[in-house]
Design a protein around this motif. Structure first.
Motif, mmCIF file in Angstrom:
data_model
loop_
_atom_site.group_PDB
_atom_site.id
_atom_site.type_symbol
_atom_site.label_atom_id
_atom_site.label_comp_id
_atom_site.label_asym_id
_atom_site.label_seq_id
_atom_site.Cartn_x
_atom_site.Cartn_y
_atom_site.Cartn_z
ATOM 1 N N ASN A 1 0.825 -1.225 0.000
ATOM 2 C CA ASN A 1 0.000 0.000 0.000
ATOM 3 C C ASN A 1 0.852 1.265 0.000
ATOM 4 O O ASN A 1 0.464 2.283 0.557
ATOM 5 C CB ASN A 1 -0.962 0.023 1.202
ATOM 6 C CG ASN A 1 -1.833 -1.200 1.277
ATOM 7 O OD1 ASN A 1 -2.169 -1.796 0.261
ATOM 8 N ND2 ASN A 1 -2.194 -1.600 2.476
ATOM 9 N N HIS A 2 2.021 1.215 -0.619
ATOM 10 C CA HIS A 2 2.949 2.337 -0.678
ATOM 11 C C HIS A 2 2.827 3.050 -2.024
ATOM 12 O O HIS A 2 2.002 2.676 -2.856
ATOM 13 C CB HIS A 2 4.383 1.824 -0.478
ATOM 14 C CG HIS A 2 4.759 0.744 -1.442
ATOM 15 N ND1 HIS A 2 4.262 -0.552 -1.346
ATOM 16 C CD2 HIS A 2 5.563 0.744 -2.528
ATOM 17 C CE1 HIS A 2 4.753 -1.286 -2.336
ATOM 18 N NE2 HIS A 2 5.544 -0.522 -3.069
ATOM 19 N N THR A 3 3.641 4.075 -2.207
ATOM 20 C CA THR A 3 3.712 4.744 -3.508
ATOM 21 C C THR A 3 5.099 4.563 -4.093
ATOM 22 O O THR A 3 6.074 4.340 -3.377
ATOM 23 C CB THR A 3 3.427 6.257 -3.401
ATOM 24 O OG1 THR A 3 4.391 6.850 -2.529
ATOM 25 C CG2 THR A 3 2.023 6.526 -2.895
ATOM 26 N N SER A 4 5.165 4.680 -5.395
ATOM 27 C CA SER A 4 6.416 4.547 -6.131
ATOM 28 C C SER A 4 6.393 5.596 -7.234
ATOM 29 O O SER A 4 5.504 5.573 -8.083
ATOM 30 C CB SER A 4 6.487 3.126 -6.712
ATOM 31 O OG SER A 4 7.726 2.852 -7.257
ATOM 32 N N THR A 5 7.342 6.532 -7.200
ATOM 33 C CA THR A 5 7.323 7.676 -8.108
ATOM 34 C C THR A 5 8.629 7.770 -8.882
ATOM 35 O O THR A 5 9.710 7.810 -8.286
ATOM 36 C CB THR A 5 7.128 8.991 -7.307
ATOM 37 O OG1 THR A 5 5.987 8.852 -6.461
ATOM 38 C CG2 THR A 5 6.945 10.174 -8.237
ATOM 39 N N LEU A 6 8.534 7.824 -10.207
ATOM 40 C CA LEU A 6 9.719 8.010 -11.048
ATOM 41 C C LEU A 6 10.170 9.468 -10.944
ATOM 42 O O LEU A 6 9.397 10.393 -11.210
ATOM 43 C CB LEU A 6 9.412 7.659 -12.504
ATOM 44 C CG LEU A 6 10.567 7.808 -13.475
ATOM 45 C CD1 LEU A 6 11.682 6.799 -13.163
ATOM 46 C CD2 LEU A 6 10.079 7.630 -14.910
ATOM 47 N N GLY B 1 15.580 9.655 -13.039
ATOM 48 C CA GLY B 1 15.428 8.265 -13.443
ATOM 49 C C GLY B 1 15.411 7.316 -12.263
ATOM 50 O O GLY B 1 15.136 6.124 -12.426
ATOM 51 N N LYS B 2 15.687 7.834 -11.071
ATOM 52 C CA LYS B 2 15.584 7.019 -9.860
ATOM 53 C C LYS B 2 14.120 6.943 -9.450
ATOM 54 O O LYS B 2 13.279 7.685 -9.950
ATOM 55 C CB LYS B 2 16.446 7.617 -8.742
ATOM 56 C CG LYS B 2 17.929 7.589 -9.062
ATOM 57 C CD LYS B 2 18.753 8.197 -7.947
ATOM 58 C CE LYS B 2 20.233 8.148 -8.297
ATOM 59 N NZ LYS B 2 21.060 8.721 -7.208
ATOM 60 N N VAL B 3 13.809 6.038 -8.523
ATOM 61 C CA VAL B 3 12.429 5.834 -8.089
ATOM 62 C C VAL B 3 12.327 6.048 -6.581
ATOM 63 O O VAL B 3 13.070 5.447 -5.808
ATOM 64 C CB VAL B 3 11.936 4.418 -8.455
ATOM 65 C CG1 VAL B 3 10.518 4.193 -7.948
ATOM 66 C CG2 VAL B 3 12.008 4.202 -9.963
ATOM 67 N N LEU B 4 11.393 6.905 -6.179
ATOM 68 C CA LEU B 4 11.127 7.180 -4.771
ATOM 69 C C LEU B 4 9.966 6.310 -4.301
ATOM 70 O O LEU B 4 8.893 6.323 -4.913
ATOM 71 C CB LEU B 4 10.764 8.652 -4.579
ATOM 72 C CG LEU B 4 10.261 9.053 -3.189
ATOM 73 C CD1 LEU B 4 11.369 8.940 -2.149
ATOM 74 C CD2 LEU B 4 9.687 10.470 -3.235
ATOM 75 N N VAL B 5 10.181 5.557 -3.227
ATOM 76 C CA VAL B 5 9.128 4.757 -2.595
ATOM 77 C C VAL B 5 8.856 5.359 -1.222
ATOM 78 O O VAL B 5 9.788 5.585 -0.451
ATOM 79 C CB VAL B 5 9.553 3.276 -2.483
ATOM 80 C CG1 VAL B 5 8.590 2.494 -1.607
ATOM 81 C CG2 VAL B 5 9.636 2.647 -3.866
ATOM 82 N N SER C 1 6.542 5.404 7.913
ATOM 83 C CA SER C 1 6.933 6.770 7.551
ATOM 84 C C SER C 1 8.216 6.761 6.715
ATOM 85 O O SER C 1 8.633 7.796 6.210
ATOM 86 C CB SER C 1 7.136 7.625 8.805
ATOM 87 O OG SER C 1 8.181 7.094 9.590
ATOM 88 N N SER C 2 8.830 5.611 6.558
ATOM 89 C CA SER C 2 10.125 5.543 5.862
ATOM 90 C C SER C 2 9.984 5.773 4.355
ATOM 91 O O SER C 2 8.924 5.569 3.767
ATOM 92 C CB SER C 2 10.790 4.189 6.115
ATOM 93 O OG SER C 2 9.990 3.137 5.621
ATOM 94 N N ALA C 3 11.098 6.206 3.756
ATOM 95 C CA ALA C 3 11.166 6.425 2.318
ATOM 96 C C ALA C 3 12.518 5.921 1.816
ATOM 97 O O ALA C 3 13.525 5.987 2.535
ATOM 98 C CB ALA C 3 11.003 7.909 1.997
ATOM 99 N N GLN D 1 -1.657 6.551 0.352
ATOM 100 C CA GLN D 1 -1.485 7.945 -0.014
ATOM 101 C C GLN D 1 -1.263 8.075 -1.532
ATOM 102 O O GLN D 1 -1.135 7.088 -2.228
ATOM 103 C CB GLN D 1 -0.290 8.549 0.744
ATOM 104 C CG GLN D 1 1.071 8.056 0.279
ATOM 105 C CD GLN D 1 1.501 6.749 0.912
ATOM 106 O OE1 GLN D 1 0.738 6.089 1.587
ATOM 107 N NE2 GLN D 1 2.751 6.374 0.698
ATOM 108 N N THR D 2 -1.205 9.309 -1.985
ATOM 109 C CA THR D 2 -0.783 9.585 -3.353
ATOM 110 C C THR D 2 0.577 10.256 -3.307
ATOM 111 O O THR D 2 0.937 10.887 -2.306
ATOM 112 C CB THR D 2 -1.775 10.495 -4.105
ATOM 113 O OG1 THR D 2 -1.814 11.773 -3.449
ATOM 114 C CG2 THR D 2 -3.159 9.878 -4.148
#
Length: 136
Positions: free
Chosen positions: A57-62, A66-70, A84-86, A109-110
């Motif tokens: 249930n997390h988010t993953s953003t390009l 080019g890296k990906v933030l989770v 709360s970790s990223a 979340q979004t």
């Protein structure tokens, strides 16, 4: 896919591979830290570095780099625990780097990439209650 999962994310990378992260494995009744890459050119799956935290249930953003933030998610299938970790995934090295924490632990979340490269994380749930907070 080597790991059966639901409640995961799939992110199209700049190299046209798809990064699949986290999720929930019903067979083991646990959250997943494993990440895999799908190559549509060859139709093959390969394992890549695992996240430091198992999450669903997390988010993953390009990101623009080019890296990906989770961000966020839940450490298990209980609706009352949120993370709360990223972490950031680097497709060049196949590794994850912890980058700190969200101000509010959240799942569902979004996360939206803004034109200036920052990511807006908004809403979601914390401790079983919806939250209206947002952060960059």
């Amino acid at each position: 896919m080597a790991t059966a999962r639901g409640n995961h994310t799939a992110t199209l990378l700049l190299n046209r591979k798809v990064l699949v992260t986290g999720g929930y494995n019903r067979n083991t009744a646990s959250a997943v830290s494993a990440a895999e890459l799908y190559d549509p050119a060859t139709g093959t799956w390969t394992s890549t570095g695992s996240m430091a935290s198992a999450r669903l249930n997390h988010t993953s953003t390009l990101l623009l780099s080019g890296k990906v933030l989770v961000t966020g998610g839940a450490p298990d299938n209980a609706q009352y625990s949120s993370l709360s970790s990223a972490e950031v995934y680097d497709p060049a090295t196949g590794t994850w780097t912890a980058i700190g924490s969200l101000a509010v632990a959240r799942q569902f979340q979004t996360a939206t990439l803004l034109p200036d490269g920052r990511v807006l994380v908004a809403g979601g749930a914390n401790a079983g209650y919806f939250t209206s907070s947002a952060e960059l």
